[in-house]
Design a protein around this motif. Structure first.
Motif, PDB file in Angstrom:
ATOM      1  N   LYS A 156      35.682  45.571  39.399  1.00 11.80           N
ATOM      2  CA  LYS A 156      37.046  45.420  39.927  1.00 11.80           C
ATOM      3  C   LYS A 156      37.070  45.320  41.168  1.00 11.80           C
ATOM      4  O   LYS A 156      36.589  46.190  42.001  1.00 11.80           O
ATOM      5  CB  LYS A 156      38.254  46.683  39.496  1.00 11.80           C
ATOM      6  CG  LYS A 156      39.154  46.086  39.090  1.00 11.80           C
ATOM      7  CD  LYS A 156      40.026  47.487  38.504  1.00 11.80           C
ATOM      8  CE  LYS A 156      39.882  48.610  39.474  1.00 11.80           C
ATOM      9  NZ  LYS A 156      40.689  49.636  38.680  1.00 11.80           N
ATOM     10  N   ASP A 159      36.064  47.355  44.759  1.00 15.73           N
ATOM     11  CA  ASP A 159      35.704  48.623  44.954  1.00 15.73           C
ATOM     12  C   ASP A 159      34.524  49.097  45.190  1.00 15.73           C
ATOM     13  O   ASP A 159      34.312  50.392  46.244  1.00 15.73           O
ATOM     14  CB  ASP A 159      35.774  48.992  43.185  1.00 15.73           C
ATOM     15  CG  ASP A 159      37.166  49.488  42.991  1.00 15.73           C
ATOM     16  OD1 ASP A 159      38.151  49.468  43.929  1.00 15.73           O
ATOM     17  OD2 ASP A 159      37.339  49.926  41.739  1.00 15.73           O
ATOM     18  N   ASP A 203      32.711  51.301  35.078  1.00 13.86           N
ATOM     19  CA  ASP A 203      34.545  51.263  35.398  1.00 13.86           C
ATOM     20  C   ASP A 203      35.197  50.463  34.181  1.00 13.86           C
ATOM     21  O   ASP A 203      34.715  49.872  33.583  1.00 13.86           O
ATOM     22  CB  ASP A 203      34.857  50.892  36.780  1.00 13.86           C
ATOM     23  CG  ASP A 203      35.944  51.858  37.368  1.00 13.86           C
ATOM     24  OD1 ASP A 203      36.827  52.270  36.381  1.00 13.86           O
ATOM     25  OD2 ASP A 203      36.149  51.781  38.425  1.00 13.86           O
TER      26      ASP A 203
END
Ligand code: ADP
Ligand code: MG
Lengths: 648, 286
Positions: free
Chosen positions: A212, A215, A439
């Motif tokens: 993402k 990050d 994640d």
């Protein structure tokens, strides 16, 4: 000994049990949901005064009023009158607590009547059974944060044997975006794991998939921390510094020159390396991308044939006009073209056992992969990969797939994890343990939806990884949306600020209403921790990670702008030799085709020779064009209708 | 009037309490008693009685127990009749200091008749006397050492010292004895909320003389005539200061009408502090 804070109370209607008890406190006592307390019994059992340790799970307060109506009457219906009441009503603060541990543990009895006090640091260690793994001679404690209560701080430790195996393994964190501090918690955990992983257990490295934005793009850059954060690092014995050894891997953008990552600022390129795979690497994992399509047994058989008989070998056949040695997608395309035109010339529908339709379909599917995974899959066969066999202790390998297309992401996951598994099995990875951080787990291992290769693989790590030293740290917003066996196998579960709807799902029914309320209002930097040694979930605080936040990083190190071919090439080569100049690059590549420049660049990057300039230049001398290469893949994704098996 | 004479007005009348209610009471005193038959010797009852008293003092709107509460456990025995069945030595050995004789001769040398019900009543009466003694002992102690306003549940005339202390305010909730009759009684029963009767002087038999008046704490509209009605007692003082002092004490008591002492059924007359004292004793004497 701390002063008593409350007294155990039990009545016939609310009796104590071996797992639960109630106590009352003064109105102003510092007890709250999650507070850990110690009960000292009054009567010896078997000659020992029994102690019980508990954690507060619910609180009650009430007065001697029998009905609210009396209060209304008493105030003549006017709430403003309460200011005139000369006496406050007697009020009770009553708490229920869940038992963490009894000492002695046998005979297991209901919690005795007795005085209740706040647990000291030593009490907390006993209550959570940390005394079993914090011994001087065998300390496998990994500090995860501080438990705070009544002005006392107690360090809370996880047991490495249960965090990275072999007893149990894996960690999952859940909570709402931006408030639950999930990504931060995992960064902190990797730091504390690296600082405290016992030498006796071997070495450990981390492979983080950045899924993402920015990050995980700045794990080697320092953060601005507050004094309270620094103090916590100090207390917990974790260096307050970014990761010392981080390497970044990212596929190319479609131009095949600049890397597809938000960590593209030239200042930071020193440890960023392309992630590119050739035909061989991809064919091994063809099933990852093909299983979604309508690839049947016949197509499978042809792919197997190519893998075993065509790939990387001299291949001759009477239908073919020439000998082939297939090393790249470009070579494979040439092979298909030769084969199909040969069959056409002969008017034949079959080649070996394969029907021409199957051949067309497989050609279509495979060339699709190189299109869909442009930037990752090279046409020229050059591979730039993670340092298999050469992993370093306490190193972090970040694989940046945040900007990659879904197919490329899947392929990267599948291959990286499989390679990790394979090398750990053979014990030749370079380290004995690897933490894999994923994640957005709900996207990769969803509870429902079709069976995908990636999900199967995550399940496999979750179920068998602990024997291999392959440990999954995962995060997601909604735990209820993740495959049960993936989260269920996580020995350690963390919860940050939670969403009310998620808390209303059945998985949280075991928590008291008060604990759920606390979860819904947790502040940043607070977590609820479940760990196999802890009978009940515990609340801890942890410090901000000592690494630059993604969004600070992209401000501090703006992305490199898209640049002309020569500047892009220079940028890549300069990582190895800063003395190279744009004029030199322009002179070397001259009027060569894009194709040749990329081939030279990729070869240089893949080999990382001592004299980069000379090596790069020498690539152009070798160029002898054999088969005409296909046009470079520039097509956007899925330009071909997926449902047309014969489309080319 | 029964044992009473006007101390403020020639004839009893209703007076509006002047000024606004202000809390000034610093403590609340009450006692409890409990008795139960624990056995019979022949036809004669042995009664186990517990009497207790406590002062709950108020600081910053919170009540807490002042000093040590007094608790006494006794076995009430009609010794004169029981000795025919049991040796005195055995009884004394078994009960020790808990032994209490309910058949001690009166001044005229008479002892109660050997009637089981009567003897039972004597025992209950004895427990209640003991309770009163404990209450007064605590009240005397408070008045001597603290001297701040204390509300006492019931009359204050049983102790000379308390009856003469300016800090003691007796609040009588039960009206078995009415200190008014005829027109005067009609005036008392018609008192409105915040009104009091004229102050009278009362001196029941065997008790010290005190000043007293009726006070309506709550609006009795639509209720029985005694609803929210209490009788207040204070020490005797000079005539000129009586009205002012009676108003002052009435203001203190009106201030105590919150919070309600509910769910006690006597909440219309009972101060919350008194209930707190009772609850304390109920919880601690078992
Ligand atoms: N220990 C902490 N204390 C206070 N704030 C923190 C802490 N850790 C992280 N934060 C802040 O919380 C915010 C969200 O953190 P992040 O890890 O990105 O959450 P998530 O991954 O759950 O979306 C960030 O701005 C971060 O700086
Ligand atoms: Mg996050």
């Amino acid at each position: 000994m701390t002063a008593p804070l409350g007294l155990v109370v039990a009545t016939e209607r609310t009796p104590n049990t071996p797992h639960q008890f109630q106590f009352w406190t003064a109105i102003d006592s510092p007890v709250g949901i999650g507070t850990i307390v110690r009960v000292d019994g009054r009567q010896p059992v078997d000659g020992h005064i029994p102690h019980a340790y508990g954690i507060v799970t619910e609180g009650f307060s009430y007065t001697d009023l029998a009905s609210p109506l009396f209060d209304v009457l008493g105030h003549d219906g006017d709430p403003g009158q309460s200011a005139f009441a000369p006496t406050e009503r007697a009020e009770v603060r009553l708490y229920s607590a869940a038992v963490l541990r009894h000492v002695p543990e046998e005979p297991l009895q209901p919690v005795p009547m007795g005085e209740v006090s706040l647990a000291t640091e030593a009490d907390v260690a006993i209550a959570l059974r940390m005394d079993g793994y914090l011994r001087d001679d065998a300390n496998t404690g990994i500090p995860i944060g501080l438990y705070r209560s009544g002005g006392m701080d107690s360090a809370i430790y996880l047991d490495a044997e249960f965090l990275v195996g072999p007893e149990a393994a894996h960690l999952n964190i859940t909570g709402v975006s931006g408030l639950a501090t999930k990504t931060s918690a995992v960064e902190w955990l990797m730091a504390t794991l690296f600082a405290h992983f016992p030498k006796s257990k071997g070495s450990v490295a981390a492979v983080c998939f950045n899924v993402k934005g920015p990050d995980l793009c700045f794990l080697d850059q320092p953060a601005e921390l507050e004094e309270t954060d620094r103090a916590m690092y100090e207390t917990l014995g974790v260096p307050c510094a970014p990761f010392q050894n981080v390497r970044y891997f990212a596929p190319f953008k479609a131009d095949n020159v600049s890397l597809n990552t938000l960590r593209s600022n030239e200042e930071l390129l020193g440890n960023v390396q392309p992630l590119t795979w050739g035909l061989k690497e991809v064919l091994q994992f063809a099933e990852v991308l093909l299983n979604r399509d309508d690839v049947d047994a016949k197509a499978d058989a042809l792919i197997d044939f190519i893998k075993e008989r065509v790939l990387d070998r001299e291949f001759e056949d009477r239908v073919l006009r020439e000998k082939h040695r297939v090393r790249s997608f470009a070579d494979l395309e040439g092979w298909f073209r030769d084969l199909l035109s040969g069959l056409e010339d002969q008017g034949s529908e079959h080649w070996r056992t394969h029907h021409v339709a199957t051949i067309r379909k497989v050609r279509n599917r495979l060339s699709n992969i190189s299109t869909r995974c442009a930037g990752l899959v090279t046409n020229d066969g050059h591979t730039s990969d993670l340092p298999w066999g050469d992993f370093a202790d306490r190193a972090v390998y970040v694989v940046d797939v945040a900007l990659a297309e879904e197919d490329a992401q899947d392929l990267i996951f599948a291959r990286v994890v499989s390679k990790l598994r394979e090398h750990l099995e053979k014990r030749d990875l370079g380290v004995s343990h690897v933490v894999v951080f994923v994640d957005e787990l709900n996207k990769y291992a969803p509870a429902d939806g079709p069976e995908t290769y990636v999900r199967k693989m995550l399940l496999d790590i979750a179920e068998r990884g602990r024997y291999l030293g392959l440990v999954l740290f995962s995060a997601q917003q909604f735990r209820s949306q993740v495959h049960r066996r993936v989260v269920g196998n996580a020995g350690t579960a963390l919860y940050g600020r939670m969403d009310g709807d998620e808390l209303a799902t059945p998985g949280y029914a075991v928590l008291s209403a008060a604990t759920r309320t606390k979860l819904a209002t947790l502040s940043k930097g607070q977590l609820m921790v479940r760990h196999p040694h802890f009978t009940q979930p515990i609340f801890v605080s942890f410090p901000r990670p000592a690494v630059m936040r993604g969004r600070d990083g992209v401000e501090r190190f703006p992305q490199a702008a898209d640049v002309p071919r020569d500047v892009g090439v220079l940028r890549q080569l300069r990582r190895f030799d800063p003395s190279l100049t744009l004029a030199w690059v322009q002179d070397v590549i001259g009027l060569h085709e894009d194709e040749d420049v990329l081939r030279a660049l990729h070869a240089t990057l893949a080999h990382a020779p001592d004299n980069v300039g000379a090596y790069f230049k020498s690539q152009f001398r070798k160029i002898i064009r054999a088969t005409p290469a296909p046009a470079p893949a520039r097509t956007p994704l899925r330009v071909l209708p997926d449902d047309d098996p014969y489309a080319i | 009037m029964i044992d009473a004479e006007g101390a403020e007005d020639a004839t009893l009348r209703a007076r509006l309490v002047q000024g606004v209610p202000v809390p000034a009471i610093r403590a609340f005193l009450d006692g409890t008693q409990r008795s139960q038959v624990i056995g019979w010797v022949g036809a004669f009852p042995l009664v186990y009685g517990t009497s207790a008293a406590v002062v709950r003092s108020r600081t910053e709107r919170r009540l807490s127990t002042w000093d040590a509460p007094l608790v006494q456990h006794r076995v009430y025995v009609p010794l004169a009749y029981v000795l025919a069945h049991v040796a005195r030595g055995d009884l004394e050995r078994a009960l020790g200091a808990m032994l209490e004789d309910t058949t001690r001769p009166a001044l005229d040398g008479s002892i109660p008749a050997p009637h089981p019900t009567l003897l039972l009543e004597r025992a209950t009466l004895a427990v209640s006397r003991d309770r009163e003694r404990l209450e007064l002992a605590l009240a005397e102690r408070w008045c001597a050492s603290r001297g701040e306003p204390i509300m006492i549940d019931g009359g204050i005339g049983a102790s000379e010292a308390v009856a003469q202390s300016s800090c003691a305010v007796g609040v009588v909730k039960s009206h078995r004895t009415l200190y008014a009759e005829g027109d005067a009684l009609a005036i008392v029963l018609a008192l409105k909320k915040g009104e009091r009767s004229s102050v009278i002087r009362v001196a029941p038999r065997g008790r010290s003389e005190v000043l007293s008046w009726y006070l309506r704490l709550r609006d009795a509209e639509g209720r029985d005539a005694l609803w929210g009605l209490v009788r207040v007692e204070m020490c005797v003082r000079s005539r000129e200061s009586i009205s002012e002092r009676a108003d002052e004490l009435s203001r203190w008591l009106l201030a105590e009408s919150m919070p309600l002492a509910a769910p006690d059924p006597r909440w219309d007359r009972m101060a919350y502090g008194i209930r707190s004292a009772e609850e304390f004793l109920r919880a601690t004497t078992n």
